[in-house]
Scaffold this motif. Structure first.
Motif, short mmCIF file in Angstrom:
data_model
loop_
_atom_site.label_atom_id
_atom_site.label_comp_id
_atom_site.label_asym_id
_atom_site.label_seq_id
_atom_site.Cartn_x
_atom_site.Cartn_y
_atom_site.Cartn_z
N LEU A 125 0.84 -1.24 -0.05
CA LEU A 125 -0.06 -0.01 -0.17
C LEU A 125 0.61 1.41 -0.02
N ARG A 126 0.69 2.23 -0.96
CA ARG A 126 1.26 3.55 -0.91
C ARG A 126 0.98 4.45 0.09
N THR A 127 1.62 4.67 1.24
CA THR A 127 1.19 5.30 2.43
C THR A 127 1.66 6.53 2.30
N ALA A 128 3.02 6.82 1.82
CA ALA A 128 3.80 8.11 1.97
C ALA A 128 4.73 8.12 0.75
N VAL A 129 4.79 8.93 -0.13
CA VAL A 129 5.91 9.26 -1.03
C VAL A 129 6.15 10.79 -1.24
N TYR A 130 7.24 11.40 -0.90
CA TYR A 130 8.02 12.57 -0.72
C TYR A 130 8.93 12.56 -2.03
N ALA A 131 8.57 13.32 -2.91
CA ALA A 131 9.50 13.17 -4.03
C ALA A 131 9.59 14.76 -4.85
N ASP A 132 10.78 14.70 -5.33
CA ASP A 132 11.03 15.99 -6.24
C ASP A 132 11.36 15.39 -7.52
N GLY A 133 10.16 15.54 -8.63
CA GLY A 133 10.68 14.77 -9.84
C GLY A 133 10.61 13.56 -9.85
N ASP A 134 11.66 12.78 -10.41
CA ASP A 134 11.96 11.33 -10.18
C ASP A 134 12.57 11.01 -9.21
N LYS A 135 12.97 11.96 -8.26
CA LYS A 135 13.76 11.47 -7.21
C LYS A 135 13.09 11.44 -5.75
N VAL A 136 12.96 10.28 -5.17
CA VAL A 136 12.06 10.20 -3.92
C VAL A 136 13.17 10.25 -2.91
N ALA A 137 12.89 11.10 -1.97
CA ALA A 137 13.58 11.59 -0.58
C ALA A 137 13.15 10.44 0.49
N HIS A 138 11.89 9.84 0.41
CA HIS A 138 11.54 9.14 1.35
C HIS A 138 9.95 8.37 0.68
N ALA A 139 9.77 7.06 0.96
CA ALA A 139 8.33 6.61 0.79
C ALA A 139 8.20 5.58 1.83
N GLN A 140 7.14 5.27 2.15
CA GLN A 140 6.63 4.18 3.16
C GLN A 140 5.49 3.39 2.39
N ASP A 167 3.25 0.16 3.13
CA ASP A 167 2.82 -0.94 3.96
C ASP A 167 2.28 -2.09 3.48
N TRP A 168 2.58 -3.14 4.16
CA TRP A 168 2.30 -4.53 4.00
C TRP A 168 0.82 -4.63 4.63
N PRO A 169 -0.10 -5.13 3.63
CA PRO A 169 -1.50 -5.13 4.20
C PRO A 169 -1.60 -6.02 5.46
N GLU A 170 -0.91 -6.99 5.51
CA GLU A 170 -0.87 -7.71 6.51
C GLU A 170 0.03 -7.49 7.69
N GLY A 171 0.55 -6.27 7.79
CA GLY A 171 1.58 -5.59 8.83
C GLY A 171 2.93 -5.32 8.38
N GLY A 172 3.48 -4.33 9.03
CA GLY A 172 4.77 -4.23 8.77
C GLY A 172 4.90 -3.23 7.12
N GLY A 173 6.14 -3.00 6.77
CA GLY A 173 6.27 -2.59 5.52
C GLY A 173 7.65 -2.11 5.12
N VAL A 174 7.97 -1.33 4.43
CA VAL A 174 9.18 -0.91 3.86
C VAL A 174 9.24 0.52 3.58
N MET A 175 10.71 1.10 3.82
CA MET A 175 10.79 2.40 3.38
C MET A 175 11.90 2.55 2.38
N LEU A 176 11.69 3.29 1.58
CA LEU A 176 12.95 3.40 0.43
C LEU A 176 12.86 4.87 -0.32
N GLY A 177 14.05 5.10 -0.86
CA GLY A 177 14.16 6.31 -1.51
C GLY A 177 15.17 6.06 -2.79
N SER A 178 15.26 7.33 -3.44
CA SER A 178 16.41 7.13 -4.53
C SER A 178 17.72 6.88 -4.01
N TYR A 179 18.47 6.19 -4.71
CA TYR A 179 20.08 6.05 -4.59
C TYR A 179 20.61 6.92 -4.41
N LYS A 180 21.53 7.23 -3.17
CA LYS A 180 22.57 8.37 -3.35
C LYS A 180 23.73 7.83 -2.65
#
Length: 124
Positions: free
Chosen positions: A24-39, A41-54
């Motif tokens: 589930l797309r819970t939060a995505v903070y981006a500037d164009g195609d660069k993602v500073a932070h995304a959350q 969520d897995w529907p059954e609990g937990g999730g991952v955070m990711l961003g553009s490679y630096k």
């Protein structure tokens, strides 16, 4: 626990994880195609955070080096959905000696995802 990963093409990875896998797309903070932070969520609990490679990031998971195990009660349904979408599946669905039913898949960045019904041993 929230694993964190980086991606060369974070928007495409988000689209894959949400549209194909079912996060589930819970939060995505981006500037164009660069993602500073995304959350995601897995529907059954937990999730991952990711961003553009630096290169200068303190995140130790370079693109394509991440691996995770995700618990799901719908392992067969998920397997069929990913297989139908043409996702690379290094390990087909199988029953293990320790009571799990699981499979593994690769995302477009080359990260390894295992999905299964085994939720871990209960605490004493």
């Amino acid at each position: 626990m929230w694993p964190v990963l980086q991606a060369h093409d974070a928007p495409a990875l988000i689209d894959f994880l949400v549209g194909t896998v079912g996060f589930l797309r819970t939060a995505v903070y981006a500037d164009g195609d660069k993602v500073a932070h995304a959350q995601l969520d897995w529907p059954e609990g937990g999730g991952v955070m990711l961003g553009s490679y630096k290169e200068d990031s303190d995140c130790l998971s370079a693109p394509g080096s991440f691996s995770a195990y995700v618990v799901t009660a719908r392992v067969d349904e998920l397997y069929e959905r990913l297989r139908g979408a043409g996702v690379e599946m290094p390990r087909p669905i199988e029953d293990t000696d320790y009571g799990n039913r699981e499979f593994s898949a690769k995302d477009p960045e080359g990260n390894s995802w295992s999905f299964g019904v085994y939720a871990g041993e209960p605490r004493a």
